[in-house]
Design a protein around this motif. Structure first.
Motif, mmCIF file in Angstrom:
data_model
loop_
_atom_site.group_PDB
_atom_site.id
_atom_site.type_symbol
_atom_site.label_atom_id
_atom_site.label_comp_id
_atom_site.label_asym_id
_atom_site.label_seq_id
_atom_site.Cartn_x
_atom_site.Cartn_y
_atom_site.Cartn_z
ATOM 1 N N LEU A 1 6.841 9.455 5.672
ATOM 2 C CA LEU A 1 7.078 8.223 6.471
ATOM 3 C C LEU A 1 6.755 6.999 5.717
ATOM 4 O O LEU A 1 7.064 5.929 6.245
ATOM 5 N N GLY A 2 6.197 7.214 4.627
ATOM 6 C CA GLY A 2 5.929 5.761 3.843
ATOM 7 C C GLY A 2 6.934 4.808 3.642
ATOM 8 O O GLY A 2 6.700 3.627 3.853
ATOM 9 N N LEU A 3 8.323 5.572 3.045
ATOM 10 C CA LEU A 3 9.087 4.409 2.887
ATOM 11 C C LEU A 3 9.828 4.078 4.121
ATOM 12 O O LEU A 3 10.528 2.606 4.382
ATOM 13 N N GLY B 1 0.844 -1.230 -0.006
ATOM 14 C CA GLY B 1 0.128 -0.072 -0.064
ATOM 15 C C GLY B 1 0.805 1.234 -0.080
ATOM 16 O O GLY B 1 0.475 2.106 -0.631
ATOM 17 N N ASN B 2 1.893 1.413 0.713
ATOM 18 C CA ASN B 2 2.711 2.512 0.809
ATOM 19 C C ASN B 2 3.629 2.623 -0.563
ATOM 20 O O ASN B 2 3.547 3.981 -0.853
ATOM 21 N N LEU B 3 3.863 1.559 -0.864
ATOM 22 C CA LEU B 3 4.748 1.696 -2.139
ATOM 23 C C LEU B 3 3.599 2.255 -3.233
ATOM 24 O O LEU B 3 4.200 3.225 -4.166
ATOM 25 N N LEU B 4 2.502 1.627 -3.586
ATOM 26 C CA LEU B 4 1.634 2.200 -4.539
ATOM 27 C C LEU B 4 1.079 3.718 -4.203
ATOM 28 O O LEU B 4 0.787 4.481 -5.177
ATOM 29 N N GLU B 5 0.895 4.188 -3.066
ATOM 30 C CA GLU B 5 0.530 5.446 -2.436
ATOM 31 C C GLU B 5 1.550 6.455 -2.937
ATOM 32 O O GLU B 5 1.287 7.460 -3.692
ATOM 33 N N GLY C 1 15.299 9.551 -16.694
ATOM 34 C CA GLY C 1 14.275 10.640 -17.187
ATOM 35 C C GLY C 1 13.367 11.090 -15.978
ATOM 36 O O GLY C 1 12.316 11.860 -16.250
ATOM 37 N N GLY C 2 13.326 10.440 -14.856
ATOM 38 C CA GLY C 2 12.675 10.968 -13.579
ATOM 39 C C GLY C 2 11.860 9.728 -13.131
ATOM 40 O O GLY C 2 11.058 9.029 -13.805
ATOM 41 N N GLY C 3 11.871 9.788 -11.885
ATOM 42 C CA GLY C 3 10.962 8.626 -11.128
ATOM 43 C C GLY C 3 11.729 7.798 -10.212
ATOM 44 O O GLY C 3 12.731 8.207 -9.847
ATOM 45 N N LEU C 4 11.100 7.011 -9.503
ATOM 46 C CA LEU C 4 11.615 6.104 -8.583
ATOM 47 C C LEU C 4 11.454 4.458 -8.668
ATOM 48 O O LEU C 4 10.086 4.397 -9.256
ATOM 49 N N SER C 5 12.335 3.652 -8.536
ATOM 50 C CA SER C 5 11.948 2.242 -8.743
ATOM 51 C C SER C 5 12.289 1.749 -7.128
ATOM 52 O O SER C 5 13.684 1.717 -6.655
ATOM 53 N N VAL C 6 11.577 1.021 -6.762
ATOM 54 C CA VAL C 6 11.619 0.224 -5.259
ATOM 55 C C VAL C 6 11.623 -1.073 -5.508
ATOM 56 O O VAL C 6 10.648 -1.574 -5.981
ATOM 57 N N THR C 7 12.423 -1.885 -5.102
ATOM 58 C CA THR C 7 12.457 -3.439 -4.913
ATOM 59 C C THR C 7 12.262 -3.777 -3.672
ATOM 60 O O THR C 7 13.505 -3.581 -2.637
ATOM 61 N N VAL C 8 11.632 -5.038 -3.263
ATOM 62 C CA VAL C 8 11.427 -5.593 -2.076
ATOM 63 C C VAL C 8 11.550 -6.787 -2.264
ATOM 64 O O VAL C 8 10.951 -7.540 -2.947
ATOM 65 N N HIS C 9 12.607 -7.485 -1.266
ATOM 66 C CA HIS C 9 12.917 -8.900 -1.435
ATOM 67 C C HIS C 9 12.397 -9.514 -0.102
ATOM 68 O O HIS C 9 12.899 -8.998 0.866
ATOM 69 N N LEU C 10 11.360 -10.374 -0.172
ATOM 70 C CA LEU C 10 11.004 -11.113 1.029
ATOM 71 C C LEU C 10 11.229 -12.728 0.775
ATOM 72 O O LEU C 10 11.277 -13.091 -0.016
ATOM 73 N N PRO C 11 11.428 -13.279 2.132
ATOM 74 C CA PRO C 11 11.880 -14.781 1.943
ATOM 75 C C PRO C 11 10.614 -15.444 1.555
ATOM 76 O O PRO C 11 9.523 -15.161 1.684
ATOM 77 N N ALA C 12 11.291 -16.343 0.475
ATOM 78 C CA ALA C 12 9.976 -17.217 -0.265
ATOM 79 C C ALA C 12 9.324 -18.054 0.860
ATOM 80 O O ALA C 12 10.187 -18.649 1.801
ATOM 81 N N LEU C 13 7.999 -18.572 0.606
ATOM 82 C CA LEU C 13 7.415 -19.730 1.422
ATOM 83 C C LEU C 13 8.169 -20.921 1.296
ATOM 84 O O LEU C 13 8.496 -21.504 0.076
ATOM 85 N N PRO C 14 8.597 -21.292 2.189
ATOM 86 C CA PRO C 14 9.470 -22.771 2.341
ATOM 87 C C PRO C 14 8.518 -23.836 1.547
ATOM 88 O O PRO C 14 7.582 -23.864 1.688
#
Length: 375
Positions: free
Chosen positions: A339-341, A274-278, A362-375
Motif C-alpha cells: 500500500l506504500g505507493l 517516509g513511504n518512499l524511503l521505507e 541493472g535492477g531497482g526503482l526510481s520514483v519522482t514526485v512533483h509538488l507545487p512550489a511555494l508561491p
C-alpha cells in the motif's frame, strides 16, 4: 422515465405543437377574413339609386356590393375552416410521429439505465440513430458507465485483496493458538514463542489496518492543513525512522537535499517521503545503494528516490501504484502490504502534484514526485 411517462411527454409535446399550429392558423384565418371584407368594401361605389341587372333582374347597386362582401367572407370562412381542420390534423399527426422518433433514443437510455445493476454494469447504449444532443447524451452516459464499472471493479479488487491480506495474520494467530492450546505439555518457552508469533501477526494486521485507514482518508479527500513545508526537512525526518534498517543491510546512501519549499499538509508530506524511503530500504538488496534528491523550481518542487533492487518489467511499473501490487520477489515478502505507493499517489494528488516511477538499469526503482512550489 417509464412507458407511461414517455407517452405523457409525447402527448404533451404533440398537444403543444398542435395548439401552436391551431393558434397560428386561426390568426391567419381571421386576417384573411378581414382582408377580404376590406377589399370588397374598397370597390368603387355607384351613385345612390343606381341599379344594375343581375340575371335579368334590376337590383340596387348598394345591395349588390353588400351581397358580394358577405358572400366573399362566407366563402373564406368555409374554405378556411376546412383548411384549418386539415392543417391541425396534419400537425398533430406529424408532431406525434416525429416526437416518437425523437424520444426513441431517450427511451433506449432509460431502458439501459433501468436494467443496470452492480452485477450487470457491462450494459451500454451504444450508437443512436440520431446525431444530435441525444446522441451526445448517450455517449456521455456510456462514458459515465465505463468510469463506474472501473470504480466498482477496483473496489471489488481492493476489498478482495484487503480481505486476503487481513486473513493471513489472522490465520497465523488462529493456528498458533490452536496448536499451543492442544499441547497439554506446553512449557513457558513454547508459550513465549507462541506469544511472539501472535504479536508479530497482530502488528502486521495493525500496520495493514492503519495503512488502509490512511489510504481511505487521503484518496480523494481534501487537505486538513495547508502550510509551507521544506522537502529537505521532511526527508531528514523520514530518514531517521529507517536509518537503522538501512545500516543493518549495509546500504550505501547519498543525499542531495537542498531546500525545496512546497505548500500542504506536513503530516501527509512526511508520509510521502517516509513511504518512499521505507520502500527503498525494504525492497533493496543487501549491500545495495540508495539516492535521495530534492530540487526547487519556479513551478514544482521535486523529490526523487532511487534505489537498487530486483529487476522490474517496465510495463508493470505503473501497476505498483495500485493497492496490494508488488513487483519482484522481494515485494512478495510478508513485510509490507503493498500500500506504500498507493498512499504516496493519493497524497501527492491531494496536493495537486504528480508522481511517476521507472525501473533502474541493472535492477531497482526510481520514483519522482512533483509538488507545487511555494508561491
Amino acid at each position: 422515465m417509464n412507458l407511461s411517462g414517455a407517452r405523457s411527454l409525447r402527448a404533451r409535446v404533440t398537444l403543444l405543437a398542435t395548439g401552436l399550429v391551431a393558434l397560428v392558423s386561426l390568426l391567419l384565418l381571421w386576417l384573411t377574413w378581414n382582408l377580404v371584407g376590406d377589399a370588397v368594401s374598397a370597390v368603387p361605389q355607384l351613385p345612390p339609386g343606381t341599379t344594375v341587372r343581375v340575371d335579368g333582374v334590376d337590383v340596387d347597386a348598394s345591395a349588390v356590393t353588400e351581397h358580394l362582401r358577405v358572400y366573399a367572407r362566407n366563402r373564406v370562412l368555409l374554405f378556411g375552416a376546412v383548411a384549418f381542420c386539415f392543417v391541425v390534423l396534419a400537425a398533430g399527426i406529424l408532431a406525434w410521429t416525429f416526437t416518437a422518433r425523437v424520444l426513441q433514443p431517450l427511451r433506449e437510455i432509460t431502458g439501459t439505465a433501468r436494467r443496470l445493476s452492480i452485477e450487470s454494469m457491462g450494459e451500454r447504449i451504444g450508437e443512436v440513430r440520431t446525431k444530435d444532443e441525444l446522441a451526445e447524451l448517450a455517449e456521455t452516459f456510456d462514458d459515465m458507465l465505463d468510469r463506474l464499472q472501473a470504480a466498482f471493479d477496483a473496489q471489488r479488487h481492493f476489498v478482495a485483496n484487503a480481505s486476503h491480506e487481513l486473513r493471513t495474520p489472522l490465520a497465523v494467530i488462529r493456528t498458533e493458538l490452536d496448536v499451543t492450546l492442544s499441547d497439554e505439555h506446553a512449557d513457558e518457552a513454547e508459550l513465549r514463542r507462541m506469544a511472539g508469533v501472535v504479536r508479530d501477526a497482530t502488528e502486521r494486521a495493525e500496520r495493514l489496518v492503519g495503512s488502509l485507514l490512511l489510504l481511505a482518508r487521503t484518496d480523494g479527500a481534501g487537505l486538513v492543513a495547508r502550510e509551507p513545508v521544506d522537502l529537505a526537512v521532511i526527508v531528514a525526518s523520514a530518514w531517521r525512522a529507517v536509518r537503522a534498517d538501512a545500516e543493518k543491510r549495509g546500504l550505501r546512501t547519498e543525499f542531495a537535499t537542498p531546500g525545496a519549499a512546497t505548500f500542504g499538509d506536513p503530516a501527509l508530506l512526511e508520509r510521502i517521503a517516509g513511504n518512499l524511503l521505507e520502500n527503498a530500504v525494504r525492497h533493496n538488496v543487501d549491500g545495495g545503494w540508495l539516492d535521495v534528491v530534492t530540487q526547487a523550481g519556479p513551478q514544482w518542487s521535486v523529490l526523487r528516490v532511487r534505489s537498487s533492487g530486483g529487476l522490474l518489467d517496465p510495463a508493470a511499473v505503473p501497476e505498483l501504484f495500485e493497492p496490494f501490487r508488488r513487483a519482484g520477489v522481494a515485494r512478495t515478502a510478508r513485510t509490507g502490504a503493498g500500500l506504500g505507493l498507493s498512499i504516496v499517489r493519493a497524497a501527492v494528488q491531494a496536493h495537486g502534484g504528480t508522481v511517476s516511477a521507472e525501473p533502474v538499469v541493472g535492477g531497482g526503482l526510481s520514483v519522482t514526485v512533483h509538488l507545487p512550489a511555494l508561491p
